[in-house]
Design a protein around this motif. Sequence first.
Motif, PDB file in Angstrom:
ATOM      1  N   ASP A   1       0.838  -1.199   0.000  1.00  0.00           N
ATOM      2  CA  ASP A   1       0.000   0.000   0.000  1.00  0.00           C
ATOM      3  C   ASP A   1       0.871   1.247   0.000  1.00  0.00           C
ATOM      4  O   ASP A   1       0.700   2.153  -0.825  1.00  0.00           O
ATOM      5  CB  ASP A   1      -0.910  -0.020   1.225  1.00  0.00           C
ATOM      6  CG  ASP A   1      -1.715   1.267   1.400  1.00  0.00           C
ATOM      7  OD1 ASP A   1      -1.906   2.002   0.416  1.00  0.00           O
ATOM      8  OD2 ASP A   1      -2.146   1.539   2.532  1.00  0.00           O
ATOM      9  N   VAL A   2       1.830   1.306   0.924  1.00  0.00           N
ATOM     10  CA  VAL A   2       2.678   2.502   1.032  1.00  0.00           C
ATOM     11  C   VAL A   2       3.557   2.668  -0.201  1.00  0.00           C
ATOM     12  O   VAL A   2       3.660   3.762  -0.765  1.00  0.00           O
ATOM     13  CB  VAL A   2       3.529   2.422   2.315  1.00  0.00           C
ATOM     14  CG1 VAL A   2       4.583   3.530   2.340  1.00  0.00           C
ATOM     15  CG2 VAL A   2       2.643   2.533   3.555  1.00  0.00           C
ATOM     16  N   SER A   3       4.193   1.579  -0.644  1.00  0.00           N
ATOM     17  CA  SER A   3       5.094   1.694  -1.788  1.00  0.00           C
ATOM     18  C   SER A   3       4.341   2.056  -3.069  1.00  0.00           C
ATOM     19  O   SER A   3       4.930   2.604  -4.011  1.00  0.00           O
ATOM     20  CB  SER A   3       5.881   0.396  -1.985  1.00  0.00           C
ATOM     21  OG  SER A   3       5.009  -0.692  -2.237  1.00  0.00           O
ATOM     22  N   GLY A   4       3.035   1.791  -3.094  1.00  0.00           N
ATOM     23  CA  GLY A   4       2.237   2.175  -4.250  1.00  0.00           C
ATOM     24  C   GLY A   4       1.822   3.633  -4.238  1.00  0.00           C
ATOM     25  O   GLY A   4       1.167   4.095  -5.179  1.00  0.00           O
ATOM     26  N   GLN A   5       2.217   4.375  -3.191  1.00  0.00           N
ATOM     27  CA  GLN A   5       1.840   5.786  -3.051  1.00  0.00           C
ATOM     28  C   GLN A   5       3.024   6.732  -3.238  1.00  0.00           C
ATOM     29  O   GLN A   5       2.950   7.897  -2.853  1.00  0.00           O
ATOM     30  CB  GLN A   5       1.225   6.017  -1.664  1.00  0.00           C
ATOM     31  CG  GLN A   5      -0.072   5.260  -1.418  1.00  0.00           C
ATOM     32  CD  GLN A   5      -1.205   5.797  -2.265  1.00  0.00           C
ATOM     33  OE1 GLN A   5      -1.308   7.003  -2.507  1.00  0.00           O
ATOM     34  NE2 GLN A   5      -2.060   4.904  -2.742  1.00  0.00           N
ATOM     35  N   PHE A   6       4.118   6.236  -3.825  1.00  0.00           N
ATOM     36  CA  PHE A   6       5.314   7.071  -3.980  1.00  0.00           C
ATOM     37  C   PHE A   6       5.275   7.943  -5.242  1.00  0.00           C
ATOM     38  O   PHE A   6       6.042   8.889  -5.360  1.00  0.00           O
ATOM     39  CB  PHE A   6       6.574   6.196  -4.036  1.00  0.00           C
ATOM     40  CG  PHE A   6       6.884   5.484  -2.734  1.00  0.00           C
ATOM     41  CD1 PHE A   6       6.446   5.980  -1.528  1.00  0.00           C
ATOM     42  CD2 PHE A   6       7.643   4.318  -2.737  1.00  0.00           C
ATOM     43  CE1 PHE A   6       6.723   5.332  -0.330  1.00  0.00           C
ATOM     44  CE2 PHE A   6       7.933   3.665  -1.544  1.00  0.00           C
ATOM     45  CZ  PHE A   6       7.478   4.177  -0.345  1.00  0.00           C
ATOM     46  N   GLY A   7       4.422   7.619  -6.193  1.00  0.00           N
ATOM     47  CA  GLY A   7       4.390   8.348  -7.459  1.00  0.00           C
ATOM     48  C   GLY A   7       3.587   9.633  -7.387  1.00  0.00           C
ATOM     49  O   GLY A   7       3.034   9.994  -6.341  1.00  0.00           O
TER      50      GLY A   7
END
Length: 204
Positions: A59-65
């Motif tokens: 979830d978190v790593s998918g919010q870096f963009g």
Amino acid sequence: MHRTAFAVASAVALTNPFASAQITVEDDVIFGAESITRDAQQDLDFLDVPLSVGRSYNDVSGQFGPGGDFEGWRHATLEEVITLVNNWGFGPSVPFPSPGDTSGLVNSDSSGTSLAQLASRLGITFVLPGSGSFTFGLVELRDGGTLLPNIALTGSGFSWADYPPGSVANDAITGHFLVRTVPAPGALALFAGAGLAVLRRRRA
């Protein structure tokens, strides 16, 4: 939710007598006052761990963009977190674990207070009755993406262990060690203007 993260220029020097002068506290227009620990030696900003608590690694790593909740951030490496601990003033120094080591690591804080102060600075995520406060955080996948290092930082020591990624998804006491490169002064002013414009539109 759009998260254009950046630090406000006003830094507050830490009063921790064990911390290096290279470490300061920064405000962030999105995440709030004193939400960033800046390690100038590594040229990295660390986001307070509780700001990502209870969210899975994916979830978190998918919010870096662009447009993500943690736009511009990434997961810290285990080495970056250990270096922050050592730069803060930990003694004796925490050794770097060998690649693939899953045995964990525990050292005592000779000062008795330095790690407790760093845990408080990064944000307490869990208090174990009778044993003090804990900061739990996840760092990036390594060893081909098969292991997920989880760090416990307390007043009495620093420990880490590897877990299968799925075993800590949405843990109610686990946050994430997130870092970004310290913004350049010119970029900081540009980001500040953009961030204030976003806030004004939201209030309108």
